[in-house]
Design an enzyme around this catalytic site. Structure first.
Site, PDB file in Angstrom:
ATOM      1  CB  SER A 201      10.039 -10.088 -31.773  1.00 16.49           C
ATOM      2  OG  SER A 201       9.570 -10.242 -33.098  1.00 16.49           O
TER       3      SER A 201
ATOM      4  CE1 TYR B   8       5.989  -4.714 -43.950  1.00 18.64           C
ATOM      5  CE2 TYR B   8       4.725  -3.113 -45.201  1.00 18.64           C
ATOM      6  CZ  TYR B   8       4.931  -4.410 -44.789  1.00 18.64           C
ATOM      7  OH  TYR B   8       4.085  -5.395 -45.229  1.00 18.64           O
TER       8      TYR B   8
ATOM      9  CG  ASN C 179      -2.246  -2.985 -39.455  1.00 23.79           C
ATOM     10  OD1 ASN C 179      -1.436  -3.659 -38.841  1.00 23.79           O
ATOM     11  ND2 ASN C 179      -1.942  -2.338 -40.555  1.00 23.79           N
TER      12      ASN C 179
ATOM     13  CB  SER D 135       3.368  -6.276 -48.965  1.00 24.26           C
ATOM     14  OG  SER D 135       2.464  -5.210 -48.822  1.00 24.26           O
TER      15      SER D 135
ATOM     16  CB  THR E 121       3.564  -2.172 -49.501  1.00 20.45           C
ATOM     17  OG1 THR E 121       4.000  -0.862 -49.208  1.00 20.45           O
ATOM     18  CG2 THR E 121       4.736  -3.107 -49.412  1.00 20.45           C
TER      19      THR E 121
ATOM     20  CE  LYS F 177       6.921  -7.698 -46.068  1.00 20.52           C
ATOM     21  NZ  LYS F 177       7.195  -9.037 -45.543  1.00 20.52           N
TER      22      LYS F 177
ATOM     23  NE  ARG G 125      -2.219   5.131 -41.776  1.00 23.32           N
ATOM     24  CZ  ARG G 125      -2.443   3.853 -41.511  1.00 23.32           C
ATOM     25  NH1 ARG G 125      -2.560   3.450 -40.252  1.00 23.32           N
ATOM     26  NH2 ARG G 125      -2.582   2.972 -42.475  1.00 23.32           N
TER      27      ARG G 125
HETATM   28  C1  UD1 Z   1      -0.098  -1.276 -44.520  1.00 23.76           C
HETATM   29  C2  UD1 Z   1       0.883  -1.531 -45.597  1.00 23.76           C
HETATM   30  C3  UD1 Z   1       0.830  -2.971 -45.987  1.00 23.76           C
HETATM   31  C4  UD1 Z   1       1.087  -3.820 -44.789  1.00 23.76           C
HETATM   32  C5  UD1 Z   1       0.082  -3.492 -43.721  1.00 23.76           C
HETATM   33  C6  UD1 Z   1       0.403  -4.304 -42.477  1.00 23.76           C
HETATM   34  C7  UD1 Z   1       1.434   0.213 -47.169  1.00 23.76           C
HETATM   35  C8  UD1 Z   1       0.948   1.037 -48.297  1.00 23.76           C
HETATM   36  N1  UD1 Z   1       0.589  -0.688 -46.730  1.00 23.76           N
HETATM   37  O1  UD1 Z   1      -1.377  -1.425 -45.086  1.00 23.76           O
HETATM   38  O2  UD1 Z   1       1.795  -3.265 -46.941  1.00 23.76           O
HETATM   39  O3  UD1 Z   1       1.029  -5.169 -45.128  1.00 23.76           O
HETATM   40  O4  UD1 Z   1       0.118  -2.111 -43.430  1.00 23.76           O
HETATM   41  O5  UD1 Z   1       0.965  -3.585 -41.462  1.00 23.76           O
HETATM   42  O6  UD1 Z   1       2.541   0.367 -46.730  1.00 23.76           O
HETATM   43  N2  UD1 Z   1      -7.230   3.345 -41.218  1.00 23.76           N
HETATM   44  C9  UD1 Z   1      -8.089   4.227 -40.556  1.00 23.76           C
HETATM   45  N3  UD1 Z   1      -8.032   4.272 -39.196  1.00 23.76           N
HETATM   46  C10 UD1 Z   1      -7.176   3.491 -38.470  1.00 23.76           C
HETATM   47  C11 UD1 Z   1      -6.320   2.596 -39.148  1.00 23.76           C
HETATM   48  C12 UD1 Z   1      -6.370   2.553 -40.526  1.00 23.76           C
HETATM   49  O7  UD1 Z   1      -8.856   4.937 -41.171  1.00 23.76           O
HETATM   50  O8  UD1 Z   1      -7.167   3.605 -37.237  1.00 23.76           O
HETATM   51  C13 UD1 Z   1      -7.300   3.284 -42.683  1.00 23.76           C
HETATM   52  C14 UD1 Z   1      -5.976   3.641 -43.339  1.00 23.76           C
HETATM   53  O9  UD1 Z   1      -5.908   5.021 -43.564  1.00 23.76           O
HETATM   54  C15 UD1 Z   1      -6.063   2.823 -44.626  1.00 23.76           C
HETATM   55  C16 UD1 Z   1      -6.909   1.606 -44.241  1.00 23.76           C
HETATM   56  O10 UD1 Z   1      -7.566   1.959 -43.049  1.00 23.76           O
HETATM   57  O11 UD1 Z   1      -6.754   3.550 -45.589  1.00 23.76           O
HETATM   58  C17 UD1 Z   1      -6.072   0.367 -43.998  1.00 23.76           C
HETATM   59  O12 UD1 Z   1      -5.022   0.705 -43.107  1.00 23.76           O
HETATM   60  P1  UD1 Z   1      -4.081  -0.398 -42.442  1.00 23.76           P
HETATM   61  O13 UD1 Z   1      -4.904  -1.477 -41.839  1.00 23.76           O
HETATM   62  O14 UD1 Z   1      -3.111   0.310 -41.557  1.00 23.76           O
HETATM   63  O15 UD1 Z   1      -3.313  -1.070 -43.663  1.00 23.76           O
HETATM   64  P2  UD1 Z   1      -2.528  -0.375 -44.893  1.00 23.76           P
HETATM   65  O16 UD1 Z   1      -1.976   0.928 -44.503  1.00 23.76           O
HETATM   66  O17 UD1 Z   1      -3.409  -0.461 -46.067  1.00 23.76           O
END
Ligand code: UD1
Length: 346
Positions: free
Chosen positions: A36, A154, A204, A127, A129, A158, A300
């Site tokens: 998937s 999500y 991410n 996680s 999380t 977990k 966000r």
């Molecule tokens: C989230 C989940 C984590 C999960 C992971 C995988 C929570 C708290 N965390 O991690 O458990 O395993 O996703 O999907 O639920 N960022 C930017 N710009 C972007 C993308 C991200 O600034 O375009 C920043 C986010 O605000 C964050 C950091 O980068 O501060 C990491 O973000 P991300 O990679 O999405 O992971 P988490 O949110 O930490």
């Protein structure tokens, strides 16, 4: 004879790296994946990296009868690593039932089949999380930090899945479990043959960042620079995916070697280093020489301000420690993005 390990979600990002490490360590692997969020080609890539082709069954863990069929086709499975799950935070808010059904029922099916098929152990992908935003005095977080109410479905899956494992063992099911709480897995295999392949627009940070660096996306948005952190951006513990994969092999060795101290054990799998989003961007630019187009935008919804691991328990008890530097890890992510371009994928 090689010990047989069933890996659900084995063609996914973390799963595929783990299959390679398991095979490198002498385990025989059977992958179950419904594809998937991954592709069958990953099996070929795994074979290229490790020289061994794992068995592959395109089966959905929600399909109890089909899963039973897998256990029957491959008798003597020593242990399971259960990765198969949905993992997008935003999507889980929009489609909670889809998340609850998929992530909970998959695990329930596996746990139900284990004693029937004489499988004694399971390693579960949890996680950080589960800690939510830890209180300041609990940073870096140890495994004893309180589990906070989940911010999204999500995250809740977990937490509930950890409880399901505990309750199942408590009920007398003859199984052992190791729960690995991952921090933020990033990077790719050093061969650039395996890596993260997000569907559509990445949610991410790293895939969005590397796609911006290569020109697929115009600009990376940094979500917030007004947090209560030294540079105002969020702080995370970015763990190299190969280091993370190796933690699974060590967990399996421990389980099968009867070294567990209790029937359910929980470990933080992180580096112990908190790095800000802006710090990570700087490290990316420095280690790859590529300039990144980014801008600061608003926060966000649902983001945790700062979390990083205290991995002491995993370091001392498992004998596992993150090895890769952030620079090498970011270079591996970039090389993977370049390889995708070479293959015309993105
Ligand atoms: C989230 C989940 C984590 C999960 C992971 C995988 C929570 C708290 N965390 O991690 O458990 O395993 O996703 O999907 O639920 N960022 C930017 N710009 C972007 C993308 C991200 O600034 O375009 C920043 C986010 O605000 C964050 C950091 O980068 O501060 C990491 O973000 P991300 O990679 O999405 O992971 P988490 O949110 O930490």
């Amino acid at each position: 004879m090689k010990k047989r390990i069933l890996v659900t979600g084995g063609t996914g990002y973390i799963g595929s790296h783990t299959v390679v490490e398991l095979q490198n360590s002498g385990y025989e692997v059977v992958i179950v994946d419904n594809l998937s969020n991954s592709s069958k080609d990953v099996v070929d890539q795994i074979e290229k990296v490790s020289g061994i082709r794992p068995a592959f069954e395109m089966v959905d863990c929600l399909d109890l009868a089909a899963m039973k069929g897998v256990f029957e086709k491959y008798p003597g499975i020593a242990s399971i690593i259960h990765f198969a799950a949905y993992k997008a935070v935003g999507e889980s808010v929009a489609k909670p039932l889809m998340y609850y059904r998929n992530n909970l029922v998959s695990l329930i099916n596996v746990l139900e089949l284990m004693p029937q098929c004489d499988v004694k152990g399971i390693v579960f992908s949890s996680s950080c999380t589960v800690y939510g935003q830890p209180d300041k005095e609990n940073l870096p977080v140890t495994e004893n930090a309180p589990v906070k109410m989940a911010e999204c479905p999500y995250g809740n899956t977990k937490q509930i899945n950890e409880e399901i494992v505990h309750d199942t063992v408590l009920s007398g099911s003859p199984i052992k479990a190791i729960l690995l709480r991952y921090f933020n897995p990033i990077g790719a295999h050093p061969t650039a043959l395996l890596g993260e392949l997000p569907n559509g627009v990445p949610q991410n940070l790293i895939p969005y960042l590397t796609q911006t660096a290569i020109g697929i996306r115009e600009q990376l948005s940094v979500f917030g620079d007004d947090y209560n952190t030294p540079d105002g951006s969020c702080i995370r513990d970015f763990i190299n995916v190969v280091d993370l994969a190796k933690a699974h092999v060590i967990a399996i060795d421990r389980m099968l070697g009867d070294k567990q101290k209790s029937a359910v054990e929980t470990f933080n799998i992180g580096t112990g280093v908190g790095l800000s989003v802006l710090g990570l961007i700087k490290a990316f630019e420095k280690s790859t020489g590529v300039k990144l187009n980014y801008k600061i935008v608003g926060r966000r919804a649902g983001d945790i301000e700062q979390v990083w691991a205290d991995p002491t328990y995993a370091n001392t008890e498992l004998g596992w420690k993150a090895q890769e530097t952030i620079e090498d890890t970011l270079r591996s992510a970039w090389n993977w993005q370049l390889k995708l371009r070479e293959k015309g994928i993105n």
